[in-house]
Motif scaffolding. Sequence first.
Motif, PDB file in Angstrom:
ATOM      1  N   THR A 286     -52.448   0.252 136.923  1.00 40.91           N
ATOM      2  CA  THR A 286     -52.010  -1.123 137.213  1.00 40.91           C
ATOM      3  C   THR A 286     -51.156  -1.671 136.080  1.00 40.91           C
ATOM      4  OG1 THR A 286     -53.929  -1.601 138.618  1.00 40.91           O
ATOM      5  CG2 THR A 286     -52.790  -3.482 137.641  1.00 40.91           C
ATOM      6  N   VAL A 287     -51.626  -1.518 134.837  1.00 41.75           N
ATOM      7  CA  VAL A 287     -50.861  -2.056 133.708  1.00 41.75           C
ATOM      8  C   VAL A 287     -49.647  -1.180 133.400  1.00 41.75           C
ATOM      9  CG1 VAL A 287     -52.735  -3.371 132.665  1.00 41.75           C
ATOM     10  CG2 VAL A 287     -52.517  -0.937 132.135  1.00 41.75           C
ATOM     11  N   LEU A 288     -49.737   0.126 133.644  1.00 39.42           N
ATOM     12  CA  LEU A 288     -48.575   0.985 133.441  1.00 39.42           C
ATOM     13  C   LEU A 288     -47.460   0.632 134.427  1.00 39.42           C
ATOM     14  CD1 LEU A 288     -50.179   4.516 132.867  1.00 39.42           C
ATOM     15  CD2 LEU A 288     -48.952   3.148 131.192  1.00 39.42           C
ATOM     16  N   THR A 289     -47.842   0.286 135.639  1.00 38.18           N
ATOM     17  CA  THR A 289     -46.853  -0.085 136.649  1.00 38.18           C
ATOM     18  C   THR A 289     -46.061  -1.303 136.212  1.00 38.18           C
ATOM     19  OG1 THR A 289     -48.190   0.835 138.434  1.00 38.18           O
ATOM     20  CG2 THR A 289     -46.544  -0.794 139.054  1.00 38.18           C
ATOM     21  N   GLU A 290     -46.737  -2.274 135.597  1.00 33.60           N
ATOM     22  CA  GLU A 290     -46.044  -3.465 135.114  1.00 33.60           C
ATOM     23  C   GLU A 290     -45.026  -3.108 134.035  1.00 33.60           C
ATOM     24  OE1 GLU A 290     -48.982  -6.208 133.815  1.00 33.60           O
ATOM     25  OE2 GLU A 290     -49.738  -6.642 135.830  1.00 33.60           O
ATOM     26  N   VAL A 291     -45.398  -2.163 133.166  1.00 36.55           N
ATOM     27  CA  VAL A 291     -44.464  -1.728 132.118  1.00 36.55           C
ATOM     28  C   VAL A 291     -43.271  -1.006 132.746  1.00 36.55           C
ATOM     29  CG1 VAL A 291     -44.177  -0.244 130.094  1.00 36.55           C
ATOM     30  CG2 VAL A 291     -46.295  -1.561 130.384  1.00 36.55           C
ATOM     31  N   ALA A 292     -43.550  -0.088 133.675  1.00 41.21           N
ATOM     32  CA  ALA A 292     -42.473   0.683 134.304  1.00 41.21           C
ATOM     33  C   ALA A 292     -41.509  -0.219 135.055  1.00 41.21           C
ATOM     34  CB  ALA A 292     -43.069   1.731 135.251  1.00 41.21           C
ATOM     35  N   ALA A 293     -42.014  -1.318 135.631  1.00 42.11           N
ATOM     36  CA  ALA A 293     -41.160  -2.226 136.401  1.00 42.11           C
ATOM     37  C   ALA A 293     -40.119  -2.912 135.535  1.00 42.11           C
ATOM     38  CB  ALA A 293     -42.014  -3.278 137.108  1.00 42.11           C
ATOM     39  N   CYS A 294     -40.315  -2.936 134.227  1.00 44.84           N
ATOM     40  CA  CYS A 294     -39.346  -3.574 133.329  1.00 44.84           C
ATOM     41  C   CYS A 294     -38.028  -2.806 133.286  1.00 44.84           C
ATOM     42  CB  CYS A 294     -39.924  -3.691 131.923  1.00 44.84           C
ATOM     43  SG  CYS A 294     -41.343  -4.818 131.806  1.00 44.84           S
ATOM     44  N   ALA A 295     -38.001  -1.596 133.832  1.00 42.41           N
ATOM     45  CA  ALA A 295     -36.760  -0.826 133.864  1.00 42.41           C
ATOM     46  C   ALA A 295     -35.710  -1.467 134.760  1.00 42.41           C
ATOM     47  CB  ALA A 295     -37.034   0.597 134.334  1.00 42.41           C
ATOM     48  N   THR A 296     -36.112  -2.421 135.588  1.00 42.54           N
ATOM     49  CA  THR A 296     -35.163  -3.041 136.511  1.00 42.54           C
ATOM     50  C   THR A 296     -34.189  -3.984 135.807  1.00 42.54           C
ATOM     51  OG1 THR A 296     -36.739  -4.820 136.972  1.00 42.54           O
ATOM     52  CG2 THR A 296     -36.770  -2.903 138.435  1.00 42.54           C
ATOM     53  N   ALA A 297     -34.505  -4.378 134.561  1.00 40.72           N
ATOM     54  CA  ALA A 297     -33.628  -5.286 133.814  1.00 40.72           C
ATOM     55  C   ALA A 297     -33.779  -5.004 132.326  1.00 40.72           C
ATOM     56  CB  ALA A 297     -33.970  -6.742 134.114  1.00 40.72           C
ATOM     57  N   PRO A 298     -32.703  -5.141 131.557  1.00 39.17           N
ATOM     58  CA  PRO A 298     -32.771  -4.816 130.134  1.00 39.17           C
ATOM     59  C   PRO A 298     -33.472  -5.863 129.282  1.00 39.17           C
ATOM     60  CG  PRO A 298     -30.574  -5.572 130.707  1.00 39.17           C
ATOM     61  CD  PRO A 298     -31.330  -5.464 131.996  1.00 39.17           C
ATOM     62  N   GLU A 299     -33.683  -7.066 129.819  1.00 45.00           N
ATOM     63  CA  GLU A 299     -34.321  -8.128 129.036  1.00 45.00           C
ATOM     64  C   GLU A 299     -34.944  -9.144 129.978  1.00 45.00           C
ATOM     65  OE1 GLU A 299     -30.137 -10.585 128.364  1.00 45.00           O
ATOM     66  OE2 GLU A 299     -31.127  -9.626 126.677  1.00 45.00           O
ATOM     67  N   ASN A 300     -35.685 -10.088 129.386  1.00 47.40           N
ATOM     68  CA  ASN A 300     -36.331 -11.177 130.131  1.00 47.40           C
ATOM     69  C   ASN A 300     -37.319 -10.672 131.176  1.00 47.40           C
ATOM     70  OD1 ASN A 300     -34.769 -13.100 128.710  1.00 47.40           O
ATOM     71  ND2 ASN A 300     -33.082 -12.846 130.181  1.00 47.40           N
ATOM     72  N   THR A 301     -38.011  -9.589 130.867  1.00 43.69           N
ATOM     73  CA  THR A 301     -39.023  -9.057 131.787  1.00 43.69           C
ATOM     74  C   THR A 301     -40.424  -9.142 131.202  1.00 43.69           C
ATOM     75  OG1 THR A 301     -38.744  -6.812 130.916  1.00 43.69           O
ATOM     76  CG2 THR A 301     -37.390  -7.434 132.826  1.00 43.69           C
ATOM     77  N   GLY A 302     -40.548  -9.668 129.979  1.00 44.47           N
ATOM     78  CA  GLY A 302     -41.860  -9.709 129.333  1.00 44.47           C
ATOM     79  C   GLY A 302     -42.336  -8.334 128.919  1.00 44.47           C
ATOM     80  N   PHE A 303     -41.406  -7.451 128.578  1.00 47.72           N
ATOM     81  CA  PHE A 303     -41.745  -6.061 128.295  1.00 47.72           C
ATOM     82  C   PHE A 303     -42.778  -5.928 127.180  1.00 47.72           C
ATOM     83  CE2 PHE A 303     -40.905  -2.336 125.564  1.00 47.72           C
ATOM     84  CZ  PHE A 303     -41.263  -1.317 126.447  1.00 47.72           C
ATOM     85  N   SER A 304     -42.562  -6.599 126.053  1.00 43.96           N
ATOM     86  CA  SER A 304     -43.476  -6.457 124.909  1.00 43.96           C
ATOM     87  C   SER A 304     -44.889  -6.879 125.275  1.00 43.96           C
ATOM     88  CB  SER A 304     -42.969  -7.293 123.723  1.00 43.96           C
ATOM     89  OG  SER A 304     -41.725  -6.801 123.257  1.00 43.96           O
TER      90      SER A 304
END
Length: 369
Positions: A286-304
């Motif tokens: 579940t938490v890995l999926t949230e991290v992987a979803a950040c690939a859709t945009a280079p910034e403003n995804t809450g990656f950290s």
Amino acid sequence: MPAELRFSRSDSGDPAAAGSVAESLTIARWCASRGWPVHPLAPGRKTPAANCPACRQPGHDRSQCPCRGAGRWCHGFHAATLDMNRIAQWWGTTPQLGVGVACGPANLIVIDIDAHPTPPPPRERLLPGIPIADSVDVSAMTTGFHSLAVLAALRGQPNPAEDITTLRVRTPSGGLHVWYRATDARPWQCSTGTSTTRSLAWQVDVRAHGGYIIAPGTTTDAGTYTPVGRSRTPAPLPAWLAQELERTHHLPAAHVPAPRPVPPRARQAVIAAGGGRDHATRALTTVLTEVAACATAPENTGFSEKLNRAAYTAGGLVAAGHLTRQEAERILTETALTARPGQERRCQQIIRSGLTAGARRPLQLRSRP
């Protein structure tokens, strides 16, 4: 590679004898080893194996169903697994079951080309969204092979049906499944089958999130799903096809929640590390999926923040003995670098900090045998 996937078949002849139903266990294991979750198909059919009696009752809530945790195959591709013990249990005891692959969790996009010779539909349905002038004779377009070839020609691109770089599987009816893999976290959706706005071309559908595909080598009453050519590995989805899928609405609207896939090797690592137990797998993926979803945009995804949360969760799992710290670091790093390639130093700092914090609070999970 399993022997049943080495057989050959000419493009014009009958399917070669690809083995017996007793080989389904080998096929299922081969698929799972490549990171493709598998589920049983009804014997001799291309539909999922039947649910248990309780799951067939009207009003049954799949989301609350205990069958998956109990090791049953209810609910079709929703029960798909990479767990080799469960695979041995299913196909070892019932070898006549076929093998299906859940496309979304496997990060697969399969182009499903039908070959049902019929008169063409109205020209606006041949290539959705692409007008075809009345002066163009479309009477010879009688199968999906024709409509896909025209689409590729219009775009000046190679025909996917002839793509020798990727896994292609001939169907018993003479159609073709062209397997590709997603290279980002965009949640590609299946074609609806009835909507003219979600179809790649006439008689050409897409299998992705929300669907499954029959594994190569599987035999049904109609015949065998036979690999053609030499490739047994899905190639990356071509950029032009990705553009066509987006144009034909094979992505959910931005405001619609949709699953974001975890990279296959990271998901496989969770299983290999002992995370195949349902609750540990669910917590981490579940938490890995949230991290992987950040690939859709280079910034403003809450990656950290998302990576820190994933590392914190993994640290709790490590402290509780569900997986080792080494495995946790490897899984987290692979997923993070998929979303943020070239930022290894930054990712490692977040991962180590989150793991250390999470390790102070062991994550106890229910039903851990």
